[in-house]
Design an enzyme around this catalytic site. Structure first.
Site, short mmCIF file in Angstrom:
data_model
loop_
_atom_site.label_atom_id
_atom_site.label_comp_id
_atom_site.label_asym_id
_atom_site.label_seq_id
_atom_site.Cartn_x
_atom_site.Cartn_y
_atom_site.Cartn_z
N TRP A 146 0.86 -1.18 0.00
CA TRP A 146 0.00 0.00 0.00
C TRP A 146 0.90 1.24 0.00
O TRP A 146 1.78 1.34 0.88
CB TRP A 146 -0.87 -0.04 1.26
CG TRP A 146 -1.86 1.06 1.42
CD1 TRP A 146 -2.69 1.55 0.47
CD2 TRP A 146 -2.15 1.78 2.62
NE1 TRP A 146 -3.49 2.54 1.01
CE2 TRP A 146 -3.17 2.69 2.33
CE3 TRP A 146 -1.64 1.73 3.93
CZ2 TRP A 146 -3.70 3.57 3.28
CZ3 TRP A 146 -2.16 2.59 4.87
CH2 TRP A 146 -3.19 3.50 4.55
N ASP A 185 -0.82 -6.26 9.02
CA ASP A 185 -1.83 -5.24 8.73
C ASP A 185 -3.07 -5.99 8.26
O ASP A 185 -3.04 -6.67 7.23
CB ASP A 185 -1.28 -4.31 7.63
CG ASP A 185 -2.20 -3.13 7.34
OD1 ASP A 185 -3.33 -3.12 7.86
OD2 ASP A 185 -1.78 -2.23 6.59
N LYS A 206 -13.50 -1.00 6.40
CA LYS A 206 -14.15 -1.69 5.29
C LYS A 206 -15.16 -2.72 5.79
O LYS A 206 -16.27 -2.79 5.30
CB LYS A 206 -13.13 -2.41 4.41
CG LYS A 206 -11.74 -1.81 4.41
CD LYS A 206 -11.56 -0.69 3.43
CE LYS A 206 -10.22 0.00 3.68
NZ LYS A 206 -9.78 0.89 2.67
C1 LMR Z 1 -6.93 2.21 -0.50
O1 LMR Z 1 -5.84 1.65 -0.61
O2 LMR Z 1 -7.54 2.68 -1.46
C2 LMR Z 1 -7.56 2.30 0.85
O3 LMR Z 1 -6.77 1.67 1.79
C3 LMR Z 1 -7.92 3.69 1.24
C4 LMR Z 1 -6.73 4.57 1.48
O4 LMR Z 1 -6.75 5.28 2.48
O5 LMR Z 1 -5.78 4.58 0.69
#
Ligand code: LMR
Length: 398
Positions: free
Chosen positions: A130, A211, A246
């Site tokens: 992420w 996570d 979520k």
């Molecule tokens: C995403 O990856 O789109 C979600 O986890 C929301 C975010 O805050 O990035």
């Protein structure tokens, strides 16, 4: 004082929200941010949340401070969900769960905790991960490194290379894992692979950080805690960061938690005092509206059942969209293989498009994805899927 500050570009994921909102094209599709949407393209409140909120409003008598750990009933319910109420780690008092402002807030607390515990620790994250992970840990002064994870050519897990890299890690290294529904690639280790990873963590002595932001969206609520449970059975110390954004659809209520597993009850109590002192210096005390709602849900058999069925509905819808999308792409005559969409899980997958193709989707068709071509599968519905496939075939053709 601000004269040297220059504007920074918007966050790659959040920037899409405003660009999409400003686009007047009636056919526009937002495949960007990871928010669940129903067939009507809406992100409604869950029924269990609506019911619990009514109870909260009817019964709450004060908005006074609750203290650093926030809603204690939420914390214990999250511990039960994550580790299992009868687990050895809970029975032995080795866990403390403390609510945080969302999973992101939990990750930042975790980063501050690691930095305080071992100032020269490093974080190892999957390649890719992420994008915000890459910002949160360095913001606490922790260097980040990548371990091999996603095979972009075959859309699969690079398990052998990942294990080779993790074998080099040891005490003082924190290795970050996505418990389920990997964000951004949608590929998870299977049970046997998780067992091998957790054995390696125990053998090498690195600290696992898990996570878990999509619990319930891959195989089931309990099933998706597999990594949390295996690590906490095998390793003396584990850090778990969970999000309720979520799976309870309480995104804007900023509801999450950090759980720490320590060698014994006394150490867990000591570490909790460190966390309390870190959060006091940061946001003092966490917001409680979302956690109070979830406390009510998870302490009511009826509302818990309703929640479980609503999570199942969301998971089934995403899985059936994955199947439909993959089948319709094949039926459209597109020769590029997208069958991996069906084998992956959760909201996200990579389409494997170039940045130029992603920009064409946006500029010519008002279809918004992040530059990495990560899509949120939950954004599709009967009304937009054909339009998307048509656009995809055009950008692939030229
Ligand atoms: C995403 O990856 O789109 C979600 O986890 C929301 C975010 O805050 O990035």
């Amino acid at each position: 004082m601000f004269e040297h500050l220059k504007a920074v570009p918007p966050d790659p994921i959040l920037g899409i929200l405003s660009a999409y909102a400003a686009d007047p094209n009636p056919k526009k599709i937002d495949l960007g941010i990871g928010v669940y949407k129903n067939e009507a393209g809406a992100t409604p409140m869950l029924e269990c949340v609506v019911e619990a909120e009514k109870i909260l409003i009817a019964t709450q008598t004060s908005k006074s401070y609750l203290g650093p750990p926030g809603v204690v009933g939420f914390n214990s319910a999250m511990s039960d969900l994550l580790f299992g109420p009868d687990s050895d780690v809970l029975q032995q008092g080795r866990v403390r769960t403390i609510q945080t402002p969302g999973g992101t807030g939990g990750l930042r607390v975790a980063a501050d905790l690691v930095k305080t515990a071992v100032p020269d620790a490093a974080i190892w994250a999957s390649d890719p991960t992420w994008p915000n992970h890459m910002a949160i840990f360095p913001a606490s002064g922790l260097p980040m490194h990548a371990y091999p994870y996603f095979d972009r050519l075959n859309s699969t897990l690079r398990f052998v290379e990942m294990m080779e890299s993790l074998r080099q890690r040891g005490p003082g290294d924190v290795v970050l894992f996505h418990a389920c529904c990997h964000n951004p690639c949608g590929v998870s280790p299977d049970q046997e692979q998780w067992e091998a990873i957790t054995n390696l963590a125990a053998e090498r002595g690195f600290t696992p950080m898990v996570d878990i932001a999509y619990m319930g969206f891959e195989r089931g609520i309990e099933e998706d805690t597999l990594a949390v449970r295996l690590f906490s059975e095998k390793c003396p110390e584990v850090i778990v960061v969970s999000s309720c954004s979520k799976n309870f659809a309480v995104y804007r209520e900023r509801t999450g938690a950090i759980s720490i597993v320590c060698e014994n009850d006394q150490k867990a109590a000591d570490v909790q005092t460190v966390i309390n002192s870190l959060t006091r210096k940061n946001y003092s005390m966490p917001p409680t509206h979302g956690p109070a709602i979830i406390d009510i849900i998870l302490h009511s058999d009826e509302l818990t059942k309703l929640w479980e069925s609503e999570v199942t509905t969301m998971r089934n819808r995403i899985n059936s969209l994955r199947k439909t999308l993959s089948e319709k792409i094949i039926a459209s005559g597109i020769s590029k293989d997208f069958s991996f969409l069906q084998r992956q899980s959760g909201m996200f997958s990579f389409l494997g498009l170039s940045v130029e193709q992603v920009h064409r989707l946006k500029n010519e068709f008002a279809i918004y994805t992040v530059d990495s071509a990560r899509i949120n599968v939950a954004s599709f519905n009967d009304g937009n899927i054909e339009y998307f496939i048509d656009a995809l075939s055009k950008v692939l053709e030229d």
